[in-house]
Scaffold this motif. Structure first.
Motif, short mmCIF file in Angstrom:
data_model
loop_
_atom_site.label_atom_id
_atom_site.label_comp_id
_atom_site.label_asym_id
_atom_site.label_seq_id
_atom_site.Cartn_x
_atom_site.Cartn_y
_atom_site.Cartn_z
N GLU A 71 -2.10 3.53 4.88
CA GLU A 71 -0.90 3.16 5.64
C GLU A 71 -0.82 1.64 5.84
O GLU A 71 0.27 1.06 5.76
N GLY A 72 -1.94 1.01 6.11
CA GLY A 72 -1.96 -0.44 6.34
C GLY A 72 -1.50 -1.24 5.14
O GLY A 72 -0.98 -2.36 5.28
N ILE A 73 -1.70 -0.69 3.98
CA ILE A 73 -1.22 -1.33 2.75
C ILE A 73 0.22 -0.90 2.46
O ILE A 73 1.10 -1.72 2.22
N ALA A 74 0.46 0.40 2.52
CA ALA A 74 1.74 0.96 2.07
C ALA A 74 2.91 0.66 3.00
O ALA A 74 4.00 0.34 2.52
N LEU A 75 2.72 0.77 4.31
CA LEU A 75 3.86 0.59 5.22
C LEU A 75 4.52 -0.78 5.05
O LEU A 75 5.74 -0.85 4.84
N PRO A 76 3.77 -1.87 5.11
CA PRO A 76 4.45 -3.17 4.91
C PRO A 76 5.07 -3.31 3.52
O PRO A 76 6.12 -3.93 3.37
N LEU A 77 4.41 -2.72 2.51
CA LEU A 77 4.91 -2.88 1.14
C LEU A 77 6.17 -2.06 0.87
O LEU A 77 6.84 -2.30 -0.15
N VAL A 78 6.53 -1.15 1.76
CA VAL A 78 7.82 -0.46 1.61
C VAL A 78 8.94 -1.50 1.56
O VAL A 78 9.94 -1.31 0.86
N HIS A 79 8.75 -2.60 2.26
CA HIS A 79 9.75 -3.67 2.20
C HIS A 79 9.13 -4.98 1.73
O HIS A 79 9.51 -6.07 2.16
N ALA A 80 8.15 -4.89 0.85
CA ALA A 80 7.53 -6.05 0.19
C ALA A 80 6.96 -7.07 1.18
O ALA A 80 6.93 -8.26 0.90
N ALA A 81 6.47 -6.59 2.33
CA ALA A 81 5.84 -7.48 3.31
C ALA A 81 4.35 -7.60 2.95
O ALA A 81 3.47 -7.14 3.67
N TRP A 82 4.10 -8.27 1.85
CA TRP A 82 2.75 -8.33 1.29
C TRP A 82 1.81 -9.18 2.15
O TRP A 82 0.61 -8.91 2.18
N ILE A 83 2.30 -10.18 2.85
CA ILE A 83 1.43 -10.98 3.71
C ILE A 83 0.83 -10.10 4.81
O ILE A 83 -0.38 -10.14 5.07
N THR A 84 1.68 -9.31 5.45
CA THR A 84 1.20 -8.39 6.49
C THR A 84 0.20 -7.40 5.92
O THR A 84 -0.83 -7.13 6.54
#
Length: 180
Positions: free
Chosen positions: A132-145
């Protein structure tokens, strides 16, 4: 609805899910303590709360500030992983029953739970957290988070798993340990 608004709704829904977890956790922690449960790892718990809150806030802030273009294949594949991580988390909660909470509390005399996802992986809830820590931000390309959370979470999990394993080592090992 724009993808940014949809992402905001998704993160808000995950936040609501966290509140539901906290309700279950508080109830279950009280149940464990009523039965002589011993809590370990008090020192890392506040950092865990801040880190997990930071994941949600950071993902939203990054998405709204950066406003990245999000390839639909990234959004949909990461959303599938977010849903899978939630399913795994609730499978863990259901398997542990009254013994699940967000803290490390063990009830003396109760054997470790080895059923459900625990028969496959020693710490399945942490698998859900990592995904989840990787996937949730990447749903909207928030790769820094995603990167910052993943690095900080790796350090936290190194401490948390050590504390949890030490606490679980105090429990009896029996052939009946398969249930909750």
């Amino acid at each position: 609805m724009t993808t940014l608004l949809a992402f905001t709704v998704l993160v808000a829904l995950v936040g609501v899910e966290r509140v539901a977890e906290l309700v279950v956790s508080v109830r279950n922690a009280a149940w464990s303590k009523e039965r002589g449960g011993v809590e370990s790892g008090l020192g890392h718990f506040p950092f865990m709360v801040v880190l997990h809150t930071g994941l949600l806030v950071g993902a939203l802030v990054e998405a709204w500030v950066r406003r990245p273009d999000v390839p639909s294949v990234l959004a949909w594949s990461m959303l599938a992983l977010v849903v899978a991580s939630q399913a795994l988390r609730w499978w863990c909660i259901g398997t542990l029953g009254r013994r699940w909470n967000t803290r490390v509390i063990v009830v003396p005399g109760l054997p470790p739970v080895t059923g459900g996802p625990y028969r496959l992986v020693r710490h399945p809830n942490y698998v859900a957290v990592v995904v989840e820590g990787i996937a949730l931000p990447l749903v909207h390309a928030a790769w820094i988070t995603a990167v910052v959370f993943t690095v900080l979470n790796a350090g936290l999990l190194a401490v948390r798993i050590r504390v949890e394993d030490r606490a679980l080592a105090t429990l009896p090992r029996t052939s009946e340990a398969a249930g909750a």
